[in-house]
Design a protein around this motif. Sequence first.
Motif, PDB file in Angstrom:
ATOM      1  N   LEU A   1       0.831  -1.193   0.000  1.00 38.06           N
ATOM      2  CA  LEU A   1       0.000   0.000   0.000  1.00 38.06           C
ATOM      3  C   LEU A   1       0.872   1.251   0.000  1.00 38.06           C
ATOM      4  O   LEU A   1       1.828   1.346   0.760  1.00 38.06           O
ATOM      5  CB  LEU A   1      -0.898  -0.013   1.237  1.00 38.06           C
ATOM      6  CG  LEU A   1      -1.955   1.062   1.383  1.00 38.06           C
ATOM      7  CD1 LEU A   1      -2.999   0.936   0.279  1.00 38.06           C
ATOM      8  CD2 LEU A   1      -2.621   0.943   2.751  1.00 38.06           C
ATOM      9  N   LYS A   2       0.536   2.202  -0.860  1.00 35.90           N
ATOM     10  CA  LYS A   2       1.279   3.471  -0.887  1.00 35.90           C
ATOM     11  C   LYS A   2       1.047   4.226   0.419  1.00 35.90           C
ATOM     12  O   LYS A   2      -0.040   4.155   1.016  1.00 35.90           O
ATOM     13  CB  LYS A   2       0.829   4.331  -2.070  1.00 35.90           C
ATOM     14  CG  LYS A   2       1.285   3.782  -3.403  1.00 35.90           C
ATOM     15  CD  LYS A   2       0.878   4.718  -4.536  1.00 35.90           C
ATOM     16  CE  LYS A   2       1.421   4.201  -5.859  1.00 35.90           C
ATOM     17  NZ  LYS A   2       1.094   5.098  -6.977  1.00 35.90           N
ATOM     18  N   ALA A   3       2.039   4.951   0.851  1.00 39.17           N
ATOM     19  CA  ALA A   3       1.997   5.674   2.130  1.00 39.17           C
ATOM     20  C   ALA A   3       0.794   6.606   2.230  1.00 39.17           C
ATOM     21  O   ALA A   3       0.170   6.715   3.292  1.00 39.17           O
ATOM     22  CB  ALA A   3       3.292   6.450   2.340  1.00 39.17           C
ATOM     23  N   GLN A   4       0.449   7.260   1.161  1.00 41.38           N
ATOM     24  CA  GLN A   4      -0.654   8.223   1.204  1.00 41.38           C
ATOM     25  C   GLN A   4      -2.007   7.588   1.518  1.00 41.38           C
ATOM     26  O   GLN A   4      -2.937   8.278   1.918  1.00 41.38           O
ATOM     27  CB  GLN A   4      -0.732   9.001  -0.113  1.00 41.38           C
ATOM     28  CG  GLN A   4      -1.164   8.144  -1.292  1.00 41.38           C
ATOM     29  CD  GLN A   4      -0.790   8.740  -2.622  1.00 41.38           C
ATOM     30  OE1 GLN A   4       0.368   8.931  -2.931  1.00 41.38           O
ATOM     31  NE2 GLN A   4      -1.803   9.034  -3.416  1.00 41.38           N
ATOM     32  N   PHE A   5      -2.114   6.263   1.381  1.00 45.48           N
ATOM     33  CA  PHE A   5      -3.371   5.577   1.669  1.00 45.48           C
ATOM     34  C   PHE A   5      -3.349   4.825   2.996  1.00 45.48           C
ATOM     35  O   PHE A   5      -4.367   4.270   3.409  1.00 45.48           O
ATOM     36  CB  PHE A   5      -3.726   4.617   0.528  1.00 45.48           C
ATOM     37  CG  PHE A   5      -3.975   5.340  -0.763  1.00 45.48           C
ATOM     38  CD1 PHE A   5      -5.144   6.051  -0.956  1.00 45.48           C
ATOM     39  CD2 PHE A   5      -3.026   5.337  -1.767  1.00 45.48           C
ATOM     40  CE1 PHE A   5      -5.372   6.740  -2.143  1.00 45.48           C
ATOM     41  CE2 PHE A   5      -3.235   6.015  -2.951  1.00 45.48           C
ATOM     42  CZ  PHE A   5      -4.413   6.726  -3.142  1.00 45.48           C
ATOM     43  N   ALA A   6      -2.219   4.807   3.663  1.00 46.54           N
ATOM     44  CA  ALA A   6      -2.101   4.111   4.946  1.00 46.54           C
ATOM     45  C   ALA A   6      -2.515   5.044   6.083  1.00 46.54           C
ATOM     46  O   ALA A   6      -2.271   6.249   6.025  1.00 46.54           O
ATOM     47  CB  ALA A   6      -0.674   3.631   5.163  1.00 46.54           C
ATOM     48  N   ILE A   7      -3.119   4.494   7.100  1.00 45.55           N
ATOM     49  CA  ILE A   7      -3.579   5.288   8.244  1.00 45.55           C
ATOM     50  C   ILE A   7      -2.420   6.023   8.900  1.00 45.55           C
ATOM     51  O   ILE A   7      -2.542   7.188   9.260  1.00 45.55           O
ATOM     52  CB  ILE A   7      -4.296   4.391   9.275  1.00 45.55           C
ATOM     53  CG1 ILE A   7      -5.609   3.886   8.683  1.00 45.55           C
ATOM     54  CG2 ILE A   7      -4.557   5.130  10.576  1.00 45.55           C
ATOM     55  CD1 ILE A   7      -6.330   2.862   9.523  1.00 45.55           C
ATOM     56  N   ASP A   8      -1.276   5.339   9.030  1.00 46.75           N
ATOM     57  CA  ASP A   8      -0.134   5.958   9.704  1.00 46.75           C
ATOM     58  C   ASP A   8       0.811   6.678   8.736  1.00 46.75           C
ATOM     59  O   ASP A   8       1.859   7.161   9.136  1.00 46.75           O
ATOM     60  CB  ASP A   8       0.632   4.917  10.520  1.00 46.75           C
ATOM     61  CG  ASP A   8       1.212   3.806   9.665  1.00 46.75           C
ATOM     62  OD1 ASP A   8       1.055   3.829   8.428  1.00 46.75           O
ATOM     63  OD2 ASP A   8       1.813   2.880  10.248  1.00 46.75           O
ATOM     64  N   GLY A   9       0.438   6.738   7.455  1.00 48.35           N
ATOM     65  CA  GLY A   9       1.255   7.459   6.484  1.00 48.35           C
ATOM     66  C   GLY A   9       2.534   6.749   6.075  1.00 48.35           C
ATOM     67  O   GLY A   9       3.435   7.356   5.511  1.00 48.35           O
ATOM     68  N   LYS A  10       2.631   5.450   6.354  1.00 46.89           N
ATOM     69  CA  LYS A  10       3.817   4.679   5.995  1.00 46.89           C
ATOM     70  C   LYS A  10       3.446   3.626   4.953  1.00 46.89           C
ATOM     71  O   LYS A  10       2.327   3.149   4.919  1.00 46.89           O
ATOM     72  CB  LYS A  10       4.393   3.971   7.229  1.00 46.89           C
ATOM     73  CG  LYS A  10       4.880   4.927   8.306  1.00 46.89           C
ATOM     74  CD  LYS A  10       5.383   4.156   9.498  1.00 46.89           C
ATOM     75  CE  LYS A  10       5.818   5.126  10.598  1.00 46.89           C
ATOM     76  NZ  LYS A  10       6.237   4.409  11.800  1.00 46.89           N
ATOM     77  N   VAL A  11       4.416   3.283   4.124  1.00 44.99           N
ATOM     78  CA  VAL A  11       4.213   2.203   3.170  1.00 44.99           C
ATOM     79  C   VAL A  11       3.976   0.917   3.961  1.00 44.99           C
ATOM     80  O   VAL A  11       4.689   0.638   4.923  1.00 44.99           O
ATOM     81  CB  VAL A  11       5.448   2.059   2.242  1.00 44.99           C
ATOM     82  CG1 VAL A  11       5.335   0.833   1.372  1.00 44.99           C
ATOM     83  CG2 VAL A  11       5.606   3.313   1.395  1.00 44.99           C
ATOM     84  N   ARG A  12       2.962   0.164   3.571  1.00 43.19           N
ATOM     85  CA  ARG A  12       2.597  -1.040   4.311  1.00 43.19           C
ATOM     86  C   ARG A  12       2.405  -2.226   3.371  1.00 43.19           C
ATOM     87  O   ARG A  12       1.781  -2.094   2.320  1.00 43.19           O
ATOM     88  CB  ARG A  12       1.274  -0.838   5.061  1.00 43.19           C
ATOM     89  CG  ARG A  12       1.355   0.139   6.187  1.00 43.19           C
ATOM     90  CD  ARG A  12       2.033  -0.498   7.345  1.00 43.19           C
ATOM     91  NE  ARG A  12       2.219   0.459   8.415  1.00 43.19           N
ATOM     92  CZ  ARG A  12       3.050   0.282   9.398  1.00 43.19           C
ATOM     93  NH1 ARG A  12       3.783  -0.808   9.462  1.00 43.19           N
ATOM     94  NH2 ARG A  12       3.165   1.175  10.337  1.00 43.19           N
ATOM     95  N   ASP A  13       2.927  -3.379   3.788  1.00 36.49           N
ATOM     96  CA  ASP A  13       2.608  -4.620   3.094  1.00 36.49           C
ATOM     97  C   ASP A  13       1.237  -5.057   3.593  1.00 36.49           C
ATOM     98  O   ASP A  13       0.988  -5.068   4.807  1.00 36.49           O
ATOM     99  CB  ASP A  13       3.644  -5.707   3.401  1.00 36.49           C
ATOM    100  CG  ASP A  13       4.992  -5.397   2.749  1.00 36.49           C
ATOM    101  OD1 ASP A  13       5.001  -4.779   1.663  1.00 36.49           O
ATOM    102  OD2 ASP A  13       6.026  -5.779   3.310  1.00 36.49           O
ATOM    103  N   VAL A  14       0.353  -5.370   2.664  1.00 38.68           N
ATOM    104  CA  VAL A  14      -1.021  -5.694   3.032  1.00 38.68           C
ATOM    105  C   VAL A  14      -1.509  -6.935   2.279  1.00 38.68           C
ATOM    106  O   VAL A  14      -0.923  -7.339   1.278  1.00 38.68           O
ATOM    107  CB  VAL A  14      -1.980  -4.515   2.729  1.00 38.68           C
ATOM    108  CG1 VAL A  14      -1.655  -3.308   3.598  1.00 38.68           C
ATOM    109  CG2 VAL A  14      -1.949  -4.145   1.250  1.00 38.68           C
ATOM    110  N   ALA A  15      -2.577  -7.494   2.778  1.00 38.91           N
ATOM    111  CA  ALA A  15      -3.299  -8.553   2.090  1.00 38.91           C
ATOM    112  C   ALA A  15      -4.592  -7.921   1.581  1.00 38.91           C
ATOM    113  O   ALA A  15      -5.297  -7.246   2.336  1.00 38.91           O
ATOM    114  CB  ALA A  15      -3.600  -9.696   3.042  1.00 38.91           C
ATOM    115  N   VAL A  16      -4.885  -8.126   0.314  1.00 31.71           N
ATOM    116  CA  VAL A  16      -6.086  -7.552  -0.292  1.00 31.71           C
ATOM    117  C   VAL A  16      -7.031  -8.693  -0.645  1.00 31.71           C
ATOM    118  O   VAL A  16      -6.716  -9.544  -1.476  1.00 31.71           O
ATOM    119  CB  VAL A  16      -5.740  -6.733  -1.559  1.00 31.71           C
ATOM    120  CG1 VAL A  16      -6.990  -6.145  -2.174  1.00 31.71           C
ATOM    121  CG2 VAL A  16      -4.725  -5.639  -1.232  1.00 31.71           C
ATOM    122  N   LYS A  17      -8.179  -8.713   0.006  1.00 31.56           N
ATOM    123  CA  LYS A  17      -9.166  -9.772  -0.219  1.00 31.56           C
ATOM    124  C   LYS A  17     -10.205  -9.265  -1.222  1.00 31.56           C
ATOM    125  O   LYS A  17     -10.806  -8.213  -1.014  1.00 31.56           O
ATOM    126  CB  LYS A  17      -9.838 -10.142   1.101  1.00 31.56           C
ATOM    127  CG  LYS A  17     -10.700 -11.365   1.034  1.00 31.56           C
ATOM    128  CD  LYS A  17     -11.135 -11.774   2.438  1.00 31.56           C
ATOM    129  CE  LYS A  17     -11.845 -13.103   2.414  1.00 31.56           C
ATOM    130  NZ  LYS A  17     -12.205 -13.532   3.767  1.00 31.56           N
TER     131      LYS A  17
END
Length: 132
Positions: free
Chosen positions: A76-92
């Motif tokens: 996930l790009k930082a601008q879309f993360a709650i904490d403003g950091k790049v995050r590895d995510v699982a997308v269901k």
Amino acid sequence: SVQKFAQWCSMRPDMFPADVVEALSKLRCDAPPHDYEHTRKVIRESFGREIEDIFESFEEAPVASGTVAQVHRARLKAQFAIDGKVRDVAVKVQHPYVLEETFFDADLLFHIVNLSEKLTVPMKKEDFLQVL
């Protein structure tokens, strides 16, 4: 719903013969994935953006696929993360036609259960459909 019911049956060796349990256990994993274009469409319709706009990376091949949805690894790009950091995510992403098939299958499922003397469902069909 029928597939979910069969998955439940696969975990009940106390109620079904071993060969039936073994055969139905295959439904708990390796459900067929939907194509990547469907995933792109769902993301676009859900968020109003393309995958590339939201994620730095997005694996086209799902990590897992179940009866209702499949899961993709993404960053996930930082601008879309709650904490403003790049995050590895699982997308269901839900498979196509799941809702339509679920409501159709619920009628069939409850009909089968009502015909059986061994099976019971711990709720009314109306309550079951509201949970969905």
